[in-house]
Design an enzyme around this catalytic site. Structure first.
Site, short mmCIF file in Angstrom:
data_model
loop_
_atom_site.label_atom_id
_atom_site.label_comp_id
_atom_site.label_asym_id
_atom_site.label_seq_id
_atom_site.Cartn_x
_atom_site.Cartn_y
_atom_site.Cartn_z
N ASP A 132 0.78 -1.23 0.16
CA ASP A 132 0.11 0.05 0.04
C ASP A 132 0.76 1.28 0.03
O ASP A 132 0.24 2.42 0.35
CB ASP A 132 -0.92 -0.07 1.24
CG ASP A 132 -0.21 -0.22 2.50
OD1 ASP A 132 1.11 -0.02 2.60
OD2 ASP A 132 -0.66 -0.72 3.57
N GLU A 149 -0.84 -9.25 -1.37
CA GLU A 149 -1.67 -8.69 -0.07
C GLU A 149 -2.67 -7.57 -0.23
O GLU A 149 -2.56 -6.39 0.30
CB GLU A 149 -0.60 -7.72 0.72
CG GLU A 149 -0.79 -7.61 2.44
CD GLU A 149 0.34 -6.92 3.29
OE1 GLU A 149 0.62 -5.69 2.82
OE2 GLU A 149 0.97 -7.47 4.03
N GLU A 169 -1.80 5.08 3.16
CA GLU A 169 -1.68 3.76 2.71
C GLU A 169 -3.30 3.12 2.33
O GLU A 169 -3.43 2.71 1.41
CB GLU A 169 -1.21 2.96 3.70
CG GLU A 169 0.20 2.96 3.91
CD GLU A 169 0.90 4.06 4.50
OE1 GLU A 169 -0.09 4.86 5.36
OE2 GLU A 169 2.18 4.43 4.93
N HIS A 201 7.43 3.89 13.51
CA HIS A 201 7.45 4.59 12.34
C HIS A 201 6.65 5.32 11.63
O HIS A 201 6.66 6.13 10.90
CB HIS A 201 8.40 3.89 11.37
CG HIS A 201 7.31 3.02 10.56
ND1 HIS A 201 6.82 3.16 9.37
CD2 HIS A 201 6.97 1.58 10.94
CE1 HIS A 201 6.07 1.94 8.88
NE2 HIS A 201 6.05 1.23 9.95
N ARG A 228 3.62 7.53 10.03
CA ARG A 228 3.49 8.97 9.74
C ARG A 228 2.57 9.64 10.64
O ARG A 228 2.57 10.65 11.11
CB ARG A 228 2.94 8.99 8.30
CG ARG A 228 2.85 10.43 7.64
CD ARG A 228 2.59 10.35 6.13
NE ARG A 228 3.60 9.85 5.30
CZ ARG A 228 4.34 10.59 4.70
NH1 ARG A 228 4.01 12.06 4.55
NH2 ARG A 228 5.23 10.40 3.79
N HIS A 254 13.86 3.47 13.09
CA HIS A 254 13.85 3.69 11.82
C HIS A 254 14.77 4.83 11.53
O HIS A 254 14.99 5.88 12.44
CB HIS A 254 12.35 4.21 11.86
CG HIS A 254 12.17 4.11 10.21
ND1 HIS A 254 12.17 4.75 9.23
CD2 HIS A 254 11.58 2.94 9.50
CE1 HIS A 254 11.52 4.61 8.15
NE2 HIS A 254 11.15 3.29 8.33
N1 UDP Z 1 12.15 -5.27 10.32
C1 UDP Z 1 13.66 -5.60 10.06
N2 UDP Z 1 14.27 -4.76 10.88
C2 UDP Z 1 13.85 -3.71 11.74
C3 UDP Z 1 12.58 -3.73 12.03
C4 UDP Z 1 11.65 -4.33 11.13
O1 UDP Z 1 13.82 -6.39 9.23
O2 UDP Z 1 14.96 -3.22 12.57
C5 UDP Z 1 11.17 -5.83 9.31
C6 UDP Z 1 9.85 -6.52 10.20
O3 UDP Z 1 10.31 -7.96 10.58
C7 UDP Z 1 8.80 -6.43 9.18
C8 UDP Z 1 8.98 -5.52 8.44
O4 UDP Z 1 10.33 -4.92 8.76
O5 UDP Z 1 9.04 -7.61 8.43
C9 UDP Z 1 8.12 -4.50 8.93
O6 UDP Z 1 8.49 -3.18 8.42
P1 UDP Z 1 8.06 -1.73 8.70
O7 UDP Z 1 7.70 -1.69 10.21
O8 UDP Z 1 8.92 -0.85 8.22
O9 UDP Z 1 6.85 -1.62 7.71
P2 UDP Z 1 5.30 -1.80 7.96
O10 UDP Z 1 5.12 -3.40 7.94
O11 UDP Z 1 4.65 -0.84 8.83
O12 UDP Z 1 4.90 -1.54 6.36
#
Ligand code: UDP
Length: 383
Positions: free
Chosen positions: A100, A122, A136, A212, A214, A245
Site C-alpha cells: 500500500d 497482499e 496507505e 515509524h 506517519r 527507523h
Molecule cells: N524489520 C526489520 N528490521 C527492523 C525492523 C523491522 O527487518 O529493524 C522488519 C519486520 O520484521 C517486518 C518489516 O520489517 O517484516 C516491517 O517493516 P516496517 O515496520 O518498516 O513497515 P510496515 O510493516 O509497517 O509496513
C-alpha cells in the site's frame, strides 16, 4: 516456435515490501514458466539491499526515486516518469505490486495505462478510514480498482474486496508471504552482529519497540518516548530495545526522552535475519508496524499496537494482538499489565497463524499461472 517464459515484473521500494515480495521472486525464479524481473524504486535503499541479499535477489532495474524530504506527489511523479520506459522496454506479461505504499499506487496506474495486467499482492486490507493510515488506505483502494488479480492474505481481506464489488473469481486467498519470509529466514539462524544483542539472549526480559508511522510523528511519538522512559525506570530488570527507523522525524520525537537510561538499547534498523531473531527473544512487542503485527503472533509473542485502528484484525480476534493507541498512560498501563501479571501474559502469548502457513508463495505462483493461462490456481489458504 515455443513461447519463452512469461515475464513477471515486480516493483517494490521499501523494506516491508521487499520482505513480502522476496519469497515470490524466488518462487517465480525457480519455476521455468516464469522470468521474474525485479524493479526497485530505491525508496528505502539501504534497508532494501539487506533484504535482497538474504533472499539472493539482484534487482534488474533501479528507478532511484528516493530523495530526502520529497513530497508524496513528487515521489509519485518520479515513479510514473521513470517506470514507464521500463514497462515499454521489458513489456512484461504482468506487473506485481505489494501492499500500500505510494510506489504501489503509482506503479499500478502506470501498468494499467500500458494495458499490462496488475497483480496485487497482499490485497484487500482495509482500516475503513480513508485517511488512516495515511496515505496507505487510499493507495490500497486505488490499487484494488486497477488490479486483474488480487492475492488476498486472509479470508477477511477477500471479504473486504467482495464488499467493494471486486469479482470473486479474481481473488485468491494465499496467506501472507511474510510468513514464508519469516520461516525461510528463521531457518538460516542468522547470528546477532551487535554484542549487546547477544547478551539479551541470556534470559533477560525484553520489550521490543518499533514505531515509524506517519500518523504518529510529533506529539504522539513523543508520548510513546515518555512512556518508555517510565517503563524503563519502573522495571530495571527489563531491557527496552529499539531498532530505530532512519527517519529523522522518528528519532527526534522518540529518543530525547530515553537519554541516559542504562536499560534502553537503541540500535540502527536491524537486518531482517537479526530482527526475526530479536522478535523470537522478546517478551513483549510494542509496535505500529504492519509486518511485525503479522510475524510476532506466529512466534507466540504478545503484541501491543501503537494505533487505534488496524487493517489486520485477525490476530486481535485471536487474542495475541491488542490495540492500545499512543497515549502515554495507556502504553505504560498495558505494558505493565503484561510484565506484572503472568495470567494476563499467558492469555496473550500463544502462537497463532492467522496470516499464513508458509505456503503463500506456492499459491501466488499458481494464481499467476492461471491468470497468464499456463496453470491452475491452488485451493485457498484456510487460516
Ligand atoms: N524489520 C526489520 N528490521 C527492523 C525492523 C523491522 O527487518 O529493524 C522488519 C519486520 O520484521 C517486518 C518489516 O520489517 O517484516 C516491517 O517493516 P516496517 O515496520 O518498516 O513497515 P510496515 O510493516 O509497517 O509496513
Amino acid at each position: 516456435m515455443t513461447p519463452g517464459p512469461l515475464r513477471v515484473m515486480t516493483v517494490y521500494g521499501t523494506r516491508p515490501e521487499a520482505i513480502k515480495v522476496a519469497p515470490l521472486l524466488r518462487g517465480l525464479g525457480e519455476d521455468p514458466r516464469f522470468d521474474p524481473v525485479a524493479v526497485v524504486s530505491g525508496q528505502h535503499r539501504e534497508m532494501l539491499d539487506q533484504v535482497n541479499q538474504i533472499f539472493g535477489i539482484v534487482p534488474d532495474v533501479d528507478l532511484d526515486v528516493f530523495a530526502h524530504g520529497q513530497t508524496l506527489n513528487g515521489l509519485m511523479a518520479k515513479v510514473f516518469e521513470r517506470l514507464d520506459p521500463v514497462l515499454v522496454k521489458a513489456s512484461p506479461h504482468a506487473l506485481v505490486v505489494q501492499g500500500d505504499t505510494s510506489t504501489v499506487a503509482a506503479a499500478a496506474m502506470a501498468a494499467f495505462y500500458r494495458e499490462i495486467p496488475v497483480v496485487h499482492l497482499e490485497a484487500g486490507l482495509r482500516s475503513g478510514d480513508l485517511r488512516s493510515p495515511f496515505p496507505e488506505e487510499a493507495n490500497r483502494r486505488v490499487t484494488s480498482q486497477l488490479a486483474s488479480l488480487h492475492l488476498a492474505p486472509t479470508a477477511t481481506a477477500r471479504d473486504n474486496l467482495l464488499r467493494e464489488n471486486i469479482t470473486a473469481d479474481d481473488v485468491v486467498v494465499t496467506g501472507n508471504t511474510v510468513i514464508d519470509a519469516l520461516l525461510h529466514t528463521s531457518r538460516q539462524g542468522v547470528p546477532f552482529s551487535d554484542p549487546r544483542l547477544v547478551a539479551l539472549e541470556e534470559g533477560r526480559r525484553v520489550l521490543l519497540v518499533t514505531t515509524h508511522r506517519r500518523e504518529s510523528w510529533g506529539t504522539a511519538m513523543q508520548g510513546v518516548g515518555r512512556a518508555l522512559r517510565v517503563l524503563a525506570e519502573r522495571y530495571p530488570d527489563i531491557e527496552v530495545v529499539l531498532p530505530v527507523h532512519r527517519n529523522p522525524l522518528v528519532r527526534e520525537a522518540l529518543l530525547p526522552a530515553l537519554d541516559g537510561l542504562p536499560n534502553v538499547l537503541v540500535t540502527e534498523p536491524l537486518a531482517y535475519g537479526e530482527f526475526t531473531r530479536l522478535m523470537a527473544a522478546s517478551t513483549v512487542v510494542l509496535t505500529d508496524s504492519g509486518g511485525v503485527q503479522e510475524e510476532a503472533p506466529s512466534l507466540g509473542k504478545p503484541v501491543l499496537v501503537l494505533r487505534s485502528n488496524t487493517e489486520r484484525p485477525e490476530a486481535v480476534t485471536a487474542g495475541t494482538v491488542r490495540l492500545i493507541g499512543t497515549q502515554e498512560h495507556d502504553v505504560v498501563r498495558q505494558v505493565s499489565l503484561l510484565l506484572d501479571d503472568p495470567g494476563a501474559y499467558r492469555e496473550m502469548a500463544h502462537a497463532v497463524n492467522p496470516y499464513g502457513d508458509g505456503n503463500a508463495t506456492t499459491r501466488c505462483v499458481a494464481a499467476l499461472a492461471q491468470l497468464l493461462g499456463v496453470g491452475e490456481r491452488e485451493p485457498d489458504f484456510a487460516g
